[in-house]
Design an enzyme around this catalytic site. Structure first.
Site, PDB file in Angstrom:
ATOM      1  N   VAL A   1      72.397  62.852  53.840  1.00 12.24           N
ATOM      2  CA  VAL A   1      71.802  62.374  52.582  1.00 12.24           C
ATOM      3  C   VAL A   1      71.732  63.528  51.580  1.00 12.24           C
ATOM      4  O   VAL A   1      72.084  63.362  50.406  1.00 12.24           O
ATOM      5  CB  VAL A   1      70.418  61.732  52.822  1.00 12.24           C
TER       6      VAL A   1
ATOM      7  N   ALA B   1      75.224  64.116  50.274  1.00  6.64           N
ATOM      8  CA  ALA B   1      75.656  63.069  49.337  1.00  6.64           C
ATOM      9  C   ALA B   1      74.905  63.162  48.011  1.00  6.64           C
ATOM     10  O   ALA B   1      75.475  62.894  46.950  1.00  6.64           O
ATOM     11  CB  ALA B   1      75.447  61.685  49.959  1.00  6.64           C
ATOM     12  N   GLU B   2      73.655  63.562  48.071  1.00  6.12           N
ATOM     13  CA  GLU B   2      72.840  63.621  46.857  1.00  6.12           C
ATOM     14  C   GLU B   2      73.112  64.870  46.015  1.00  6.12           C
ATOM     15  O   GLU B   2      73.193  64.776  44.795  1.00  6.12           O
ATOM     16  CB  GLU B   2      71.346  63.571  47.214  1.00  6.12           C
ATOM     17  N   SER B   3      73.228  66.035  46.668  1.00  6.58           N
ATOM     18  CA  SER B   3      73.271  67.275  45.887  1.00  6.58           C
ATOM     19  C   SER B   3      74.227  68.341  46.412  1.00  6.58           C
ATOM     20  O   SER B   3      74.316  69.411  45.816  1.00  6.58           O
ATOM     21  CB  SER B   3      71.873  67.893  45.843  1.00  6.58           C
TER      22      SER B   3
ATOM     23  N   TYR C   1      78.649  55.210  48.282  1.00  9.52           N
ATOM     24  CA  TYR C   1      77.615  56.187  48.621  1.00  9.52           C
ATOM     25  C   TYR C   1      77.228  56.062  50.097  1.00  9.52           C
ATOM     26  O   TYR C   1      77.159  57.064  50.818  1.00  9.52           O
ATOM     27  CB  TYR C   1      76.392  55.981  47.723  1.00  9.52           C
TER      28      TYR C   1
END
Length: 195
Positions: free
Chosen positions: A64, A67-69, A174
Site C-alpha cells: 500500500v 502504491a500510494e507514495s 490500483y
C-alpha cells in the site's frame, strides 16, 4: 614458445578469476540497487511493529505504501499526506476512533504516525468488509462510499466481490498494483518484513 603460451594462458585464467570474483561481489550490490529503485522499502521496523499491532500482513502494508507514495513523504494534489497518503479528514476520523489526544495534520509527515494511522485505517477497512482485501484496498483508494455503492450495484457480498467487480478502471488498476507489489514484497523482503 610453449612457456610464453602457457604464461599467457595462466594470465588469462587469472584475469578471468579476478573478473569472476569481482562479479560475484558486485552482483548482489547491483541487485540491491535495482531493487531499491524498482521496489523500495524503508521504515521496515515501523511496518513490522504496526502490522503486528493491527494484525496485518506487513507485505500488504508495504505494498500500500509503495502504491500510494513509493516510500516518499509527499502531499498529493488532493491533500493526502505522507507515506500512506492519508487525507486530513480521514486522519481526524482515525484520531477520534483511536483515542489520540493531540493530533495535528502536520503529524502525518512523521513516518511513525503516518504508518500508524494508515495501518489503523487499513485494519478498520478489513474489519468493515469482512477481511475482503479487494474491498478494503479499493476503499483505501476510492473511499467507503464508492465501495458500498459498488457492492449494492454488483449484488455480491463478502468474499464474492472481486477485482473484476470494481467499475472504476483506475481503482481496479490500483488494487492490482497493490496485490502485485504485495507478492513482490513477500518474495524480495521476507527477512526484512519478518515474514
Amino acid at each position: 614458445m610453449r612457456s610464453r603460451t602457457r604464461h599467457r594462458l595462466l594470465l588469462v585464467a587469472a584475469l578471468a578469476g579476478v573478473v569472476a570474483a569481482g562479479l560475484a561481489l558486485l552482483i548482489p550490490q547491483i541487485h540491491k540497487a535495482v531493487r531499491e529503485v524498482t521496489l523500495p522499502l524503508r521504515h521496515e521496523d515501523i511496518i513490522r511493529q504496526q502490522s503486528r499491532a493491527k494484525r496485518l500482513d506487513p507485505a500488504l502494508v508495504a505494498a500500500v505504501i509503495f502504491a500510494e507514495s513509493k516510500f516518499r513523504d509527499r502531499t498529493s494534489a488532493t491533500g493526502a499526506k505522507g507515506l500512506m497518503q492519508i487525507q486530513p479528514t480521514t486522519a481526524r476520523f482515525i484520531a477520534r476512533r483511536s483515542g489520540a489526544q493531540s493530533f495535528q495534520v502536520a503529524d502525518l509527515a512523521t513516518p511513525q504516525i503516518n504508518i500508524q494511522y494508515g495501518t489503523y485505517y487499513l485494519r478498520y477497512l478489513l474489519d468493515r468488509y469482512g477481511d475482503n482485501e479487494v474491498l478494503a484496498v479499493a476503499a483505501y483508494n476510492a473511499g467507503e462510499t464508492n465501495v458500498d455503492r459498488w457492492i449494492v450495484q454488483s449484488g455480491r457480498r463478502g468474499k464474492a466481490f472481486g477485482m473484476r467487480d470494481i467499475p472504476f478502471p483506475e481503482t481496479r488498476a490500483y488494487v492490482r498494483r497493490v496485490f502485485d507489489a504485495e507478492r513482490d514484497y513477500r518474495s524480495e523482503y521476507r527477512h526484512e518484513l519478518g515474514l
